[in-house]
Design a protein around this motif. Structure first.
Motif, mmCIF file in Angstrom:
data_model
loop_
_atom_site.group_PDB
_atom_site.id
_atom_site.type_symbol
_atom_site.label_atom_id
_atom_site.label_comp_id
_atom_site.label_asym_id
_atom_site.label_seq_id
_atom_site.Cartn_x
_atom_site.Cartn_y
_atom_site.Cartn_z
ATOM 1 N N LYS A 163 0.823 -1.212 0.000
ATOM 2 C CA LYS A 163 0.000 0.000 0.000
ATOM 3 C C LYS A 163 0.860 1.267 0.000
ATOM 4 C CE LYS A 163 -4.086 2.038 2.104
ATOM 5 N NZ LYS A 163 -3.631 3.415 1.886
ATOM 6 N N ASP A 164 2.003 1.222 0.688
ATOM 7 C CA ASP A 164 2.858 2.410 0.716
ATOM 8 C C ASP A 164 3.384 2.731 -0.686
ATOM 9 O OD1 ASP A 164 4.233 -0.023 0.937
ATOM 10 O OD2 ASP A 164 5.985 0.891 1.867
ATOM 11 N N TRP A 165 3.748 1.716 -1.456
ATOM 12 C CA TRP A 165 4.209 1.943 -2.827
ATOM 13 C C TRP A 165 3.073 2.445 -3.715
ATOM 14 C CZ3 TRP A 165 7.633 -2.872 -4.411
ATOM 15 C CH2 TRP A 165 8.813 -2.855 -3.640
ATOM 16 N N PHE A 166 1.903 1.826 -3.588
ATOM 17 C CA PHE A 166 0.769 2.236 -4.415
ATOM 18 C C PHE A 166 0.414 3.692 -4.149
ATOM 19 C CE2 PHE A 166 0.680 -1.961 -5.681
ATOM 20 C CZ PHE A 166 -0.439 -2.343 -6.388
ATOM 21 N N VAL A 187 5.788 -0.298 -10.799
ATOM 22 C CA VAL A 187 6.576 -0.840 -9.681
ATOM 23 C C VAL A 187 7.952 -1.294 -10.153
ATOM 24 C CG1 VAL A 187 6.707 -2.675 -7.950
ATOM 25 C CG2 VAL A 187 4.538 -1.492 -8.340
ATOM 26 N N ALA A 188 8.015 -1.861 -11.364
ATOM 27 C CA ALA A 188 9.296 -2.358 -11.870
ATOM 28 C C ALA A 188 10.234 -1.226 -12.304
ATOM 29 C CB ALA A 188 9.061 -3.317 -13.032
ATOM 30 N N LYS A 189 9.677 -0.114 -12.760
ATOM 31 C CA LYS A 189 10.506 0.917 -13.386
ATOM 32 C C LYS A 189 10.684 2.206 -12.573
ATOM 33 C CE LYS A 189 11.255 -1.476 -17.130
ATOM 34 N NZ LYS A 189 12.618 -2.028 -17.369
ATOM 35 N N LYS A 190 9.837 2.439 -11.577
ATOM 36 C CA LYS A 190 9.877 3.740 -10.892
ATOM 37 C C LYS A 190 10.551 3.706 -9.522
ATOM 38 C CE LYS A 190 6.002 5.794 -13.381
ATOM 39 N NZ LYS A 190 4.692 6.499 -13.290
ATOM 40 N N THR A 200 13.127 -4.054 -8.218
ATOM 41 C CA THR A 200 11.776 -4.295 -7.723
ATOM 42 C C THR A 200 10.919 -4.941 -8.816
ATOM 43 O OG1 THR A 200 11.215 -2.007 -8.305
ATOM 44 C CG2 THR A 200 11.788 -2.446 -6.009
ATOM 45 N N TYR A 201 9.921 -5.694 -8.378
ATOM 46 C CA TYR A 201 9.047 -6.433 -9.291
ATOM 47 C C TYR A 201 7.593 -6.108 -8.985
ATOM 48 C CZ TYR A 201 13.246 -9.373 -9.765
ATOM 49 O OH TYR A 201 14.516 -9.830 -9.975
#
Length: 503
Positions: A163-166, A187-190, A200-201
């Motif tokens: 949730k923190d990443w989203f 998520v993979a690129k940022k 990250t994946y």
């Protein structure tokens, strides 16, 4: 020894055991409708969960006192259970209840008439009859019920995510396949963990992603959310496998695109589930695919060890048509009752009464929470809070996992939960009435019995090759055609005929 010979031996052993066994587990007692004050002997054979409890322990005594039973459980190490079961049958030492699992041999043994049918009796037992009919429908044979399931949640699927990443990337949980792609790419690129590395994946797949034997496989969950059937569907009155439907193919195409653009791990076809778990625990994954909704809090605990500030969210699988998840079998095996050891219907009724009592509030609390002041304490608002989970796992868990019980949504004392735990269990509860059943789950197919493993392998290998760009779409369709000619068409015909007969 092939399956048919093994089945023939199994059935012949049971038949012999019926002639040999006189009063296994004690004499049956006819109550004539009156309460029998004599303790009722309940003999059970079940695979061992963890370390076998010592005879006469406090939990066992509490069960015996409440149910007025003399409990005799044979805890058999799981790897030896099948062989031991056959030996018990050959020697005539049959218990009154023995645990089986759904497979072709079990179905054929049930069809041979060696176990009691219990379906017509269930209405007389308050707690057994109040469980969702799905639990029972999933283990019926020829439309009839012979077993009591060890209940497990049916709608377990949920999306566990960072949730923190989203929040940081302004992402919302996915609904469409385009949403899934957008999330995976972000998520993979940022660099959501802000470490300046490309590590990250969006999700980290493992080799079980398309397991043909289970409705909990990620690809099945994803495809069902997009409108695919659960393993098997019905089109124009005929049963067709999930992988021959458009939503399933579209879901495969998404994984192919993610692989193509290096947005998921390239080694997914050889990764073990434990390795995928470790990637999540290390804080490198946006959506955890190898888990269940009720375990969201555990996902948080595991993540927090490596990423103390990491925050986990849990939501249901939602697609264009709303919340849609595959129904799972809803059991960890089931108990059947041999006619050779349960001599009369009155004895069967008393045995069913014992299992019904296990679902009453006091017994449900014992099996799922343990003994008050020893395994849990009662909070001011009437909830159970574990005080020694290690002790619970050693002393109570073997009974909880080997006897019918509902861990959370039963009659036992409510469990004190964190907000995330409550959300996870709510997803499970809400899923129950929305879960998409597998219409072929209780159907039999001679072709599948004979060569199901080979047919499953053909398709799962072809799926992996398609996603890894070793097959184009025409090549994938060619593999499906091979599957059909190798027995797939025959299996579809057999399932369709069985389904029509069942209806």
């Amino acid at each position: 020894m092939n399956r048919l010979r093994l089945l023939a031996l199994w059935v012949s052993l049971v038949t012999a055991a019926g002639a040999l066994s006189g009063c296994v587990g004690g004499k049956s007692r006819e109550s004539g409708g009156k309460e029998d004050p004599t303790p009722f002997t309940v003999t059970i054979a079940t695979p061992q969960i963890g370390e076998a409890p010592k005879k006469g322990n406090e939990v066992e005594k509490a069960i015996e006192k409440y149910t007025n039973a003399k409990l005799d459980i044979q805890w058999i190490p799981a790897p030896a259970f099948e062989d031991k079961k056959n030996i018990m049958i050959a020697s005539g030492e049959l218990p009154k209840a023995i645990k089986l699992t759904s497979n072709a041999t079990t179905v054929s043994a049930i069809q041979s008439g060696i176990f009691w049918e219990i379906g017509p009796l269930l209405k007389n037992y308050k707690h057994l009859s109040s469980a969702s009919s799905l639990y029972y429908d999933n283990i019926r044979v020829d439309g009839k019920l012979y077993g009591l399931p060890l209940y497990r949640d049916i709608g377990r699927a949920g999306i566990t995510y960072r949730k923190d990443w989203f929040d940081a990337l302004n992402l919302k949980p996915p609904v469409t396949l385009d949403d899934w792609y957008t999330i995976m790419k972000a998520v993979a690129k940022k660099d959501p963990d802000n470490n300046g590395q490309d590590d990250t994946y969006g999700m980290f797949l493992d080799k079980s992603f398309n397991d043909p034997s289970t409705s909990s496989a990620f690809l099945t969950r994803l495809a069902v959310s997009q409108g695919a059937p659960n393993k098997w569907g019905i089109e124009d009155g005929k049963l067709v496998p999930e992988f021959m439907t458009k939503p399933y193919l579209d879901s495969m195409k998404l994984l192919r695109r993610l692989f193509q653009e290096k947005l998921i791990n390239r080694d997914f076809s050889v990764v073990q589930p434990a390795d995928a778990d470790n990637k999540w625990n290390a804080g490198k994954v946006g959506i955890r695919v190898n888990t269940v909704a009720s375990a969201a809090a555990s996902s948080q605990e595991n993540l927090s060890m490596a990423v103390p500030n990491g925050k986990v969210g849990i939501v249901p699988f939602v697609g264009p048509s709303g919340n849609r998840v595959p129904a799972e079998p809803g059991n960890n095996g089931f108990f059947v009752f041999p006619k050779s050891s349960v001599k009369t219907e009155e004895e069967l009724k008393r045995l069913l009464g014992f299992f019904d009592q296990l679902l009453e509030p006091e017994m449900s609390t014992l099996l799922t929470r343990g003994i008050e002041h020893k395994h849990f304490t009662k909070t001011a608002d009437g909830k159970a809070e574990f005080i020694d989970l290690g002790r619970f796992n050693l002393e109570v868990k073997p009974y909880r996992d080997s006897l019918p019980s509902f861990e959370v949504n039963g009659t036992g004392m409510p469990l004190k939960m964190t907000e995330l735990q409550e959300k996870g269990w709510k997803v499970v509860a809400d899923n129950l009435n929305l879960a998409v059943p597998n219409p072929a789950l209780t159907l039999s197919s001679k072709t599948y019995s004979d060569k199901g493993g080979e047919l499953d392998m053909m398709i799962s290998d072809a799926q992996t090759k398609f996603i890894m760009e070793k097959l184009d779409e025409a090549g994938w369709q060619a593999e499906v055609d091979k599957w059909r000619k190798a027995g797939g068409d025959q299996m579809m015909e057999e399932y369709t005929a069985e389904y029509a007969k069942k209806k």
